[in-house]
Design a protein around this motif. Structure first.
Motif, PDB file in Angstrom:
ATOM      1  N   SER A 114      -0.877   1.257 -43.575  1.00 17.36           N
ATOM      2  CA  SER A 114      -1.536   0.413 -42.585  1.00 17.36           C
ATOM      3  C   SER A 114      -2.084   1.284 -41.468  1.00 17.36           C
ATOM      4  O   SER A 114      -1.699   2.453 -41.320  1.00 17.36           O
ATOM      5  N   LYS A 115      -2.944   0.688 -40.669  1.00 11.91           N
ATOM      6  CA  LYS A 115      -3.498   1.414 -39.526  1.00 11.91           C
ATOM      7  C   LYS A 115      -2.388   1.789 -38.551  1.00 11.91           C
ATOM      8  O   LYS A 115      -2.412   2.877 -37.964  1.00 11.91           O
ATOM      9  N   MET A 116      -1.401   0.909 -38.370  1.00  6.36           N
ATOM     10  CA  MET A 116      -0.314   1.218 -37.452  1.00  6.36           C
ATOM     11  C   MET A 116       0.486   2.422 -37.928  1.00  6.36           C
ATOM     12  O   MET A 116       0.945   3.232 -37.119  1.00  6.36           O
ATOM     13  N   ASP A 117       0.662   2.569 -39.241  1.00  5.78           N
ATOM     14  CA  ASP A 117       1.340   3.760 -39.769  1.00  5.78           C
ATOM     15  C   ASP A 117       0.572   5.020 -39.360  1.00  5.78           C
ATOM     16  O   ASP A 117       1.178   6.037 -39.001  1.00  5.78           O
ATOM     17  N   LEU A 118      -0.743   4.933 -39.419  1.00  7.31           N
ATOM     18  CA  LEU A 118      -1.575   6.077 -39.055  1.00  7.31           C
ATOM     19  C   LEU A 118      -1.501   6.345 -37.554  1.00  7.31           C
ATOM     20  O   LEU A 118      -1.399   7.502 -37.124  1.00  7.31           O
ATOM     21  N   VAL A 119      -1.506   5.291 -36.758  1.00  5.87           N
ATOM     22  CA  VAL A 119      -1.396   5.443 -35.300  1.00  5.87           C
ATOM     23  C   VAL A 119      -0.073   6.118 -34.942  1.00  5.87           C
ATOM     24  O   VAL A 119      -0.034   7.033 -34.110  1.00  5.87           O
ATOM     25  N   VAL A 120       1.013   5.674 -35.577  1.00 10.42           N
ATOM     26  CA  VAL A 120       2.323   6.262 -35.306  1.00 10.42           C
ATOM     27  C   VAL A 120       2.322   7.746 -35.691  1.00 10.42           C
ATOM     28  O   VAL A 120       2.912   8.581 -35.007  1.00 10.42           O
ATOM     29  N   ALA A 121       1.644   8.089 -36.779  1.00 12.34           N
ATOM     30  CA  ALA A 121       1.562   9.494 -37.187  1.00 12.34           C
ATOM     31  C   ALA A 121       0.831  10.319 -36.138  1.00 12.34           C
ATOM     32  O   ALA A 121       1.218  11.465 -35.862  1.00 12.34           O
ATOM     33  N   VAL A 122      -0.214   9.748 -35.537  1.00 13.82           N
ATOM     34  CA  VAL A 122      -0.950  10.453 -34.491  1.00 13.82           C
ATOM     35  C   VAL A 122      -0.055  10.645 -33.268  1.00 13.82           C
ATOM     36  O   VAL A 122      -0.012  11.729 -32.671  1.00 13.82           O
ATOM     37  N   VAL A 123       0.688   9.602 -32.890  1.00 19.83           N
ATOM     38  CA  VAL A 123       1.598   9.706 -31.751  1.00 19.83           C
ATOM     39  C   VAL A 123       2.696  10.732 -32.048  1.00 19.83           C
ATOM     40  O   VAL A 123       3.104  11.500 -31.168  1.00 19.83           O
ATOM     41  N   THR A 124       3.171  10.762 -33.286  1.00 21.94           N
ATOM     42  CA  THR A 124       4.186  11.738 -33.685  1.00 21.94           C
ATOM     43  C   THR A 124       3.656  13.161 -33.518  1.00 21.94           C
ATOM     44  O   THR A 124       4.385  14.060 -33.083  1.00 21.94           O
ATOM     45  N   GLU A 125       2.378  13.340 -33.837  1.00 23.81           N
ATOM     46  CA  GLU A 125       1.771  14.661 -33.647  1.00 23.81           C
ATOM     47  C   GLU A 125       1.762  15.029 -32.162  1.00 23.81           C
ATOM     48  O   GLU A 125       1.985  16.191 -31.798  1.00 23.81           O
ATOM     49  N   GLU A 126       1.517  14.043 -31.301  1.00 28.86           N
ATOM     50  CA  GLU A 126       1.567  14.282 -29.861  1.00 28.86           C
ATOM     51  C   GLU A 126       2.979  14.724 -29.445  1.00 28.86           C
ATOM     52  O   GLU A 126       3.138  15.603 -28.596  1.00 28.86           O
ATOM     53  N   LEU A 127       3.986  14.106 -30.049  1.00 27.12           N
ATOM     54  CA  LEU A 127       5.370  14.485 -29.752  1.00 27.12           C
ATOM     55  C   LEU A 127       5.651  15.908 -30.233  1.00 27.12           C
ATOM     56  O   LEU A 127       6.359  16.672 -29.568  1.00 27.12           O
ATOM     57  N   ASP A 128       5.085  16.277 -31.381  1.00 26.63           N
ATOM     58  CA  ASP A 128       5.213  17.654 -31.870  1.00 26.63           C
ATOM     59  C   ASP A 128       4.644  18.637 -30.844  1.00 26.63           C
ATOM     60  O   ASP A 128       5.242  19.685 -30.568  1.00 26.63           O
ATOM     61  N   LEU A 129       3.467  18.291 -30.298  1.00 30.89           N
ATOM     62  CA  LEU A 129       2.824  19.155 -29.299  1.00 30.89           C
ATOM     63  C   LEU A 129       3.695  19.263 -28.049  1.00 30.89           C
ATOM     64  O   LEU A 129       3.817  20.339 -27.458  1.00 30.89           O
ATOM     65  N   LEU A 130       4.310  18.139 -27.654  1.00 31.28           N
ATOM     66  CA  LEU A 130       5.195  18.159 -26.490  1.00 31.28           C
ATOM     67  C   LEU A 130       6.381  19.088 -26.740  1.00 31.28           C
ATOM     68  O   LEU A 130       6.736  19.904 -25.881  1.00 31.28           O
ATOM     69  N   GLU A 131       7.004  18.968 -27.912  1.00 28.62           N
ATOM     70  CA  GLU A 131       8.150  19.814 -28.226  1.00 28.62           C
ATOM     71  C   GLU A 131       7.752  21.286 -28.232  1.00 28.62           C
ATOM     72  O   GLU A 131       8.497  22.141 -27.739  1.00 28.62           O
ATOM     73  N   ASN A 132       6.573  21.581 -28.777  1.00 33.56           N
ATOM     74  CA  ASN A 132       6.109  22.971 -28.794  1.00 33.56           C
ATOM     75  C   ASN A 132       5.882  23.483 -27.376  1.00 33.56           C
ATOM     76  O   ASN A 132       6.172  24.652 -27.074  1.00 33.56           O
ATOM     77  N   SER A 133       5.360  22.619 -26.501  1.00 32.79           N
ATOM     78  CA  SER A 133       5.129  23.046 -25.112  1.00 32.79           C
ATOM     79  C   SER A 133       6.447  23.304 -24.408  1.00 32.79           C
ATOM     80  O   SER A 133       6.546  24.186 -23.552  1.00 32.79           O
TER      81      SER A 133
END
Length: 202
Positions: free
Chosen positions: A49-68
């Motif tokens: 679903s589109k929401m699954d994709l949105v959550v994946a994008v937000v998860t990528e943002e969380l990955d970037l936060l953890e890396n920072s």
């Protein structure tokens, strides 16, 4: 397997680029598939679903936060100060794209899709509060490799529950910010008030 991971990553990055330009509305499944160079059926196989994709994008943002955080750890002396530092970084990052922030809140509160975002946020807060590294040190020469996985918290411990309580407060503050009821200064002030007693024992 590697090609599948690369394909999935390409899809998520394409969706994120579309969201950055036109918000979540621009993340139409057909547009994402075309720009990522995959068949629409392939896209739905990865993201039902589109929401699954949105959550994946937000998860990528969380990955970037953890890396920072790995690159630039919070340097406050107290657990509360370190936790608030991380939460404000997350708030500022998400509010650059409010529709993604809204999708994060909905996924956490309404459980529209299965996601590990809640536990990941709590894990992150527990780690910075306790001073536990997000990744382990590389093994010494000749030592067995552990893959760089961080130590796992005891999710039944009182410390972890307290970190989870702070995460829940942050979600509420993020929601109030999306409604226009808070600005960044107010969010930080309220998180500081909540974090001090919750994390005093750390």
């Amino acid at each position: 397997m590697r090609s599948q991971n690369q394909r999935r990553k390409r899809i998520v990055q394409t969706a994120a680029a579309l969201a950055l330009r036109g918000g979540v509305e621009a993340m139409q499944m057909r547009a994402v598939a075309e720009r990522a160079g995959v068949a629409l059926g392939t896209l739905y196989r990865y993201f039902p679903s589109k929401m699954d994709l949105v959550v994946a994008v937000v998860t990528e943002e969380l990955d970037l936060l953890e890396n920072s955080i790995i690159r630039r750890p919070p340097n406050a002396e107290t657990a509360a100060g370190r936790a608030v530092d991380v939460l404000m970084r997350a708030t500022r990052g998400l509010m650059r794209e409010p529709e993604l922030a809204d999708a994060l809140v909905r996924s956490l509160i309404m459980a529209e899709v299965k996601t590990d975002l809640g536990p990941r946020i709590t894990d992150l807060l527990w780690r910075v509060a306790t001073g536990t590294p997000l990744v382990t040190e590389p093994p010494a020469a000749g030592a067995a490799e552990d893959g760089g996985a961080p130590a796992e918290p005891d999710r039944e411990s009182s410390d972890y529950v307290l970190a989870g309580s702070l995460a829940s407060i942050w979600i509420f503050e993020l929601l109030e910010t999306l409604k226009g009821h808070r600005d960044m200064e107010q969010v930080q002030h309220r998180l500081e008030i909540a974090a001090e007693p919750l994390l005093a024992r750390f």
